[in-house]
Design a protein around this motif. Sequence first.
Motif, PDB file in Angstrom:
ATOM      1  N   UNK A  44       0.731  -1.151   0.017  1.00  0.00           N
ATOM      2  CA  UNK A  44      -0.007  -0.064  -0.084  1.00  0.00           C
ATOM      3  C   UNK A  44       0.807   1.238  -0.079  1.00  0.00           C
ATOM      4  N   UNK A  45       2.021   1.209   0.893  1.00  0.00           N
ATOM      5  CA  UNK A  45       2.686   2.468   0.715  1.00  0.00           C
ATOM      6  C   UNK A  45       3.631   2.474  -0.597  1.00  0.00           C
ATOM      7  N   UNK A  46       4.087   1.419  -1.298  1.00  0.00           N
ATOM      8  CA  UNK A  46       4.874   1.479  -2.664  1.00  0.00           C
ATOM      9  C   UNK A  46       3.937   1.747  -3.518  1.00  0.00           C
ATOM     10  N   UNK A  47       2.392   1.840  -3.353  1.00  0.00           N
ATOM     11  CA  UNK A  47       1.525   2.182  -4.245  1.00  0.00           C
ATOM     12  C   UNK A  47       1.618   3.730  -4.547  1.00  0.00           C
ATOM     13  N   UNK A  48       2.068   4.490  -3.488  1.00  0.00           N
ATOM     14  CA  UNK A  48       2.354   5.944  -3.644  1.00  0.00           C
ATOM     15  C   UNK A  48       3.508   6.532  -3.658  1.00  0.00           C
ATOM     16  N   UNK A  49       4.609   5.466  -3.752  1.00  0.00           N
ATOM     17  CA  UNK A  49       5.894   5.759  -3.662  1.00  0.00           C
ATOM     18  C   UNK A  49       6.422   6.205  -2.234  1.00  0.00           C
TER      19      UNK A  49
ATOM     20  N   UNK B 190      10.069  -8.525  -2.418  1.00  0.00           N
ATOM     21  CA  UNK B 190       9.733  -7.320  -2.121  1.00  0.00           C
ATOM     22  C   UNK B 190       9.796  -6.548  -3.783  1.00  0.00           C
ATOM     23  N   UNK B 191      10.913  -7.245  -4.363  1.00  0.00           N
ATOM     24  CA  UNK B 191      10.970  -6.424  -5.839  1.00  0.00           C
ATOM     25  C   UNK B 191       9.897  -6.790  -6.853  1.00  0.00           C
ATOM     26  N   UNK B 192       9.476  -8.310  -6.641  1.00  0.00           N
ATOM     27  CA  UNK B 192       8.424  -8.523  -7.464  1.00  0.00           C
ATOM     28  C   UNK B 192       7.254  -7.768  -7.304  1.00  0.00           C
ATOM     29  N   UNK B 193       6.949  -7.042  -5.915  1.00  0.00           N
ATOM     30  CA  UNK B 193       5.748  -6.400  -5.783  1.00  0.00           C
ATOM     31  C   UNK B 193       6.153  -4.732  -6.111  1.00  0.00           C
ATOM     32  N   UNK B 194       7.155  -4.403  -6.869  1.00  0.00           N
ATOM     33  CA  UNK B 194       7.512  -3.126  -7.119  1.00  0.00           C
ATOM     34  C   UNK B 194       7.954  -2.162  -5.766  1.00  0.00           C
ATOM     35  N   UNK B 195       8.342  -2.846  -4.646  1.00  0.00           N
ATOM     36  CA  UNK B 195       8.870  -2.333  -3.532  1.00  0.00           C
ATOM     37  C   UNK B 195      10.399  -2.227  -3.687  1.00  0.00           C
ATOM     38  N   UNK B 196      10.717  -0.953  -3.942  1.00  0.00           N
ATOM     39  CA  UNK B 196      12.033  -0.560  -4.060  1.00  0.00           C
ATOM     40  C   UNK B 196      13.250  -1.231  -3.017  1.00  0.00           C
ATOM     41  N   UNK B 197      14.150  -2.004  -3.481  1.00  0.00           N
ATOM     42  CA  UNK B 197      15.300  -2.675  -2.146  1.00  0.00           C
ATOM     43  C   UNK B 197      16.521  -2.171  -2.648  1.00  0.00           C
TER      44      UNK B 197
ATOM     45  N   UNK C 241      18.323   2.296 -10.825  1.00  0.00           N
ATOM     46  CA  UNK C 241      18.284   3.399  -9.924  1.00  0.00           C
ATOM     47  C   UNK C 241      17.282   3.298  -8.845  1.00  0.00           C
ATOM     48  N   UNK C 242      17.487   3.640  -7.496  1.00  0.00           N
ATOM     49  CA  UNK C 242      16.612   3.604  -6.436  1.00  0.00           C
ATOM     50  C   UNK C 242      15.795   5.004  -6.524  1.00  0.00           C
ATOM     51  N   UNK C 243      14.365   4.624  -6.623  1.00  0.00           N
ATOM     52  CA  UNK C 243      13.498   6.204  -6.725  1.00  0.00           C
ATOM     53  C   UNK C 243      13.713   6.937  -5.711  1.00  0.00           C
ATOM     54  N   UNK C 244      13.422   8.138  -5.650  1.00  0.00           N
ATOM     55  CA  UNK C 244      13.342   9.175  -4.600  1.00  0.00           C
ATOM     56  C   UNK C 244      11.894   9.146  -4.229  1.00  0.00           C
ATOM     57  N   UNK C 245      11.639   8.967  -2.765  1.00  0.00           N
ATOM     58  CA  UNK C 245      10.485   8.730  -2.312  1.00  0.00           C
ATOM     59  C   UNK C 245       9.834  10.110  -2.402  1.00  0.00           C
ATOM     60  N   UNK C 246       8.176   9.932  -2.392  1.00  0.00           N
ATOM     61  CA  UNK C 246       7.313  10.996  -2.443  1.00  0.00           C
ATOM     62  C   UNK C 246       6.833  11.774  -1.076  1.00  0.00           C
ATOM     63  N   UNK C 247       7.285  13.171  -1.177  1.00  0.00           N
ATOM     64  CA  UNK C 247       7.303  13.817   0.170  1.00  0.00           C
ATOM     65  C   UNK C 247       6.110  14.887  -0.206  1.00  0.00           C
TER      66      UNK C 247
END
Length: 358
Positions: free
Chosen positions: A182-187, A223-230, A338-344
């Motif tokens: 759920x958190x990953x859905x919004x980066x 985690x990677x399979x679900x789009x959660x950046x590791x 590349x690791x994505x920058x999180x959404x603030x």
Amino acid sequence: MINPKSNIKGRGAQQNTHNRFFELSHEVRDDFLEFCEKEGELPDKNKAQFLNVFPKTIVNKVASPDVGMAYSMNMYQGCEHGCIYCYARNSHEFWGYSAGLDFERRILVKKNAPKLLEQHLKKKSWQAQTIVMSGNTDCYQPAEKQFEITRQCLEVFLKYKHPVGIITKNALILRDLDLLKSLAADNLISVNISITSLSEDTRRILEPRTATIKRRLKVVKELSAYGIPVNVMLAPIIPSINSHEILPMAKAVSEAGALSIGHTIVRLNGAIGEIFTDWIHKTLPDRAEKVLHQIENCHGGTLNESRYGVRMRGEGQIAKQINDMVNLAKMKYFKNKVMPKLNTKLHEPYKNGQMKLF
């Protein structure tokens, strides 16, 4: 050659070092040990104790310029994982305990952490920045299975749409996959998994109560399979213990789906130098002096290194070889990752628990 018979079962440290803040110290005398032997009693039950503490705040501003995080929080102080090299051991002395066995067996539990976190995120003055769980001790250490404080904090982050980072070496993180997705859905989430070796023999002696390497690689893959950046921390690199594994480890974690790797070279500040030296002479006696001298070679002739900009990477020929090997691993296995920058940007409207209409 590993000498497990000399070790306290399931522990990294093999002694309780003196707390530098205490004037008095105690020792286990031979006559006491002899008495226990005659009476058939154990001088040390080797059990973990969980002690409730009640801090007034939970989010800490990180002043160190080379740590890679601005804010951190810790649900627990002390860590059952018992990693022999852990830099956090020294912090246990601030609580009145030893950096040795006490660090692994006197676990301070902050049950009010979720409430304190929520109060912090609702402050009008707070501007969203990534808060990293486990800046000091692992938020998914075995105690978390019982207390579930980390899960409760993740629920708070999700409720307020706030970015969070996690550092762990425990597969228990998969328990909270629903919240992570759920958190990953919004980066809003990034995970740092620590992998120090591909050898179970090495893992068991360095990190006695951690998840197996196979399970950690599974965590990276799932985690990677679900789009959660590791990101995977190959840390610390210890000369002549795991320094030869840099390329194989990088290849394995890249194939599992990790987007990046990081590393540090081991440094043994404060009481950790004494704890590590005692441990390696008992556990790896045939190479103890070699390893210690090579660590010293990385830090100007000492086990201790505190200089910003140097302490994580070391200096000298051995350190250069390690750093060059990591750079090669990045070019070889992570060239287009590349690791994505999180959404603030999402947090502000949620400070009152709901979206503002106008």
